[in-house]
Write a protein that holds these residues in place. Structure first.
Motif, PDB file in Angstrom:
ATOM      1  N   SER A  26      -7.416 -11.220  13.373  1.00  0.00           N
ATOM      2  CA  SER A  26      -6.221 -10.402  13.769  1.00  0.00           C
ATOM      3  C   SER A  26      -4.922 -11.036  13.583  1.00  0.00           C
ATOM      4  CB  SER A  26      -6.532 -10.105  15.228  1.00  0.00           C
ATOM      5  OG  SER A  26      -5.529  -9.332  15.573  1.00  0.00           O
ATOM      6  N   GLY A  70      -2.555  -6.444  11.817  1.00  0.00           N
ATOM      7  CA  GLY A  70      -3.711  -5.731  12.176  1.00  0.00           C
ATOM      8  C   GLY A  70      -4.881  -6.425  11.917  1.00  0.00           C
ATOM      9  N   GLY A 113     -13.457  -0.898   9.333  1.00  0.00           N
ATOM     10  CA  GLY A 113     -13.448  -0.014  10.330  1.00  0.00           C
ATOM     11  C   GLY A 113     -12.414  -0.262  11.255  1.00  0.00           C
ATOM     12  N   ALA A 114     -11.682  -1.385  10.909  1.00  0.00           N
ATOM     13  CA  ALA A 114     -10.519  -1.459  12.231  1.00  0.00           C
ATOM     14  C   ALA A 114      -9.268  -0.290  11.978  1.00  0.00           C
ATOM     15  CB  ALA A 114      -9.669  -2.965  11.634  1.00  0.00           C
ATOM     16  N   ARG A 115      -8.730   0.051  12.796  1.00  0.00           N
ATOM     17  CA  ARG A 115      -7.796   1.190  12.888  1.00  0.00           C
ATOM     18  C   ARG A 115      -6.519   0.733  12.058  1.00  0.00           C
ATOM     19  NH1 ARG A 115      -9.132   5.544  13.054  1.00  0.00           N
ATOM     20  NH2 ARG A 115      -7.149   6.536  13.452  1.00  0.00           N
ATOM     21  N   ARG A 116      -6.138   1.617  11.286  1.00  0.00           N
ATOM     22  CA  ARG A 116      -4.883   1.553  10.503  1.00  0.00           C
ATOM     23  C   ARG A 116      -4.143   2.688  10.728  1.00  0.00           C
ATOM     24  NH1 ARG A 116      -6.564  -2.897   9.424  1.00  0.00           N
ATOM     25  NH2 ARG A 116      -6.480  -4.092   7.671  1.00  0.00           N
ATOM     26  N   GLY A 117      -3.248   2.737  11.842  1.00  0.00           N
ATOM     27  CA  GLY A 117      -2.788   4.037  12.397  1.00  0.00           C
ATOM     28  C   GLY A 117      -3.680   5.122  12.506  1.00  0.00           C
ATOM     29  N   ASN A 118      -3.650   6.009  11.612  1.00  0.00           N
ATOM     30  CA  ASN A 118      -4.545   7.359  11.804  1.00  0.00           C
ATOM     31  C   ASN A 118      -5.911   7.172  11.022  1.00  0.00           C
ATOM     32  OD1 ASN A 118      -3.299   7.838   9.324  1.00  0.00           O
ATOM     33  ND2 ASN A 118      -2.462   9.791  10.043  1.00  0.00           N
ATOM     34  N   ARG A 119      -5.928   6.211  10.476  1.00  0.00           N
ATOM     35  CA  ARG A 119      -7.222   6.045   9.526  1.00  0.00           C
ATOM     36  C   ARG A 119      -7.951   4.634   9.871  1.00  0.00           C
ATOM     37  NH1 ARG A 119      -6.213   2.234   5.620  1.00  0.00           N
ATOM     38  NH2 ARG A 119      -4.191   1.867   5.120  1.00  0.00           N
ATOM     39  N   ASP A 120      -9.286   4.489   9.099  1.00  0.00           N
ATOM     40  CA  ASP A 120      -9.852   3.242   9.349  1.00  0.00           C
ATOM     41  C   ASP A 120      -9.772   2.510   7.990  1.00  0.00           C
ATOM     42  OD1 ASP A 120     -11.067   4.104  11.958  1.00  0.00           O
ATOM     43  OD2 ASP A 120     -12.921   4.722  11.106  1.00  0.00           O
ATOM     44  N   HIS A 121      -9.702   1.315   8.279  1.00  0.00           N
ATOM     45  CA  HIS A 121      -9.906   0.172   7.181  1.00  0.00           C
ATOM     46  C   HIS A 121     -11.296   0.255   6.333  1.00  0.00           C
ATOM     47  CE1 HIS A 121      -9.762  -4.184   5.836  1.00  0.00           C
ATOM     48  NE2 HIS A 121      -8.981  -3.672   5.229  1.00  0.00           N
ATOM     49  N   LYS A 122     -11.107   0.524   5.165  1.00  0.00           N
ATOM     50  CA  LYS A 122     -12.536   0.872   4.389  1.00  0.00           C
ATOM     51  C   LYS A 122     -12.900  -0.379   3.447  1.00  0.00           C
ATOM     52  CE  LYS A 122     -13.568   4.894   5.879  1.00  0.00           C
ATOM     53  NZ  LYS A 122     -14.705   4.909   7.170  1.00  0.00           N
TER      54      LYS A 122
END
Length: 152
Positions: free
Chosen positions: A34, A38, A43-52
């Protein structure tokens, strides 16, 4: 009436595959945890999406290495945002039954084969775009599944 039972076993070619060293200076593929920008885990949150993807620590300008024998399958553009042009490159790779992408890398070339541990390219200057971030190579599976199991 005679019954025939058919057993089907599915074996993934990728079972047991582990990524070797991706970046010079990070022999154990230490992950970005962290920071002010971020988290680097899948799977970490990136605003309104997940880190892929999974972020592997790599200093700006470092050599990026083939984690196992790979085939280079073309360069890629990471962003459509012109403000991120300094880090807007990457490469598609295939090897050990896996298809994956490395973001923020300036590839030396985009086709052919590279042996494990050989140079693929150079880490781009992430600090120019995200000052204070832990610079990293983003590893993303082509099918956007979690790459974490392939790292120790």
């Amino acid at each position: 009436m005679r019954r025939v039972i058919v057993l089907l076993a599915v074996l993934c070619v990728c079972d047991g595959v582990k990524f070797g060293q991706l970046c010079s200076g990070n022999s154990n593929n230490r992950r970005r945890t962290s920071d002010t920008w971020g988290e680097g885990r899948y799977g970490a949150r990136r605003g309104n999406r997940d880190h892929k993807g999974l972020d592997i620590v790599c200093s700006d300008g470092s050599t990026v290495l083939a984690p196992f024998d790979v085939t280079l399958e073309g360069g890629l553009t990471v962003y459509s945002d012109p403000n991120k042009a300094a880090i807007n490159r990457g490469i598609n790779l295939r090897g050990e039954g896996l298809c994956f992408k490395l973001f923020y890398v300036r590839p030396d070339r985009t086709s052919g084969s590279v042996r494990k541990g050989q140079r693929i390219g150079t880490m781009l200057p992430m600090q120019e775009v995200y000052p204070g971030i832990t610079s990293h190579v983003h590893v993303q599976m082509c099918d956007r599944t979690d790459p974490t199991p392939y790292f120790n």
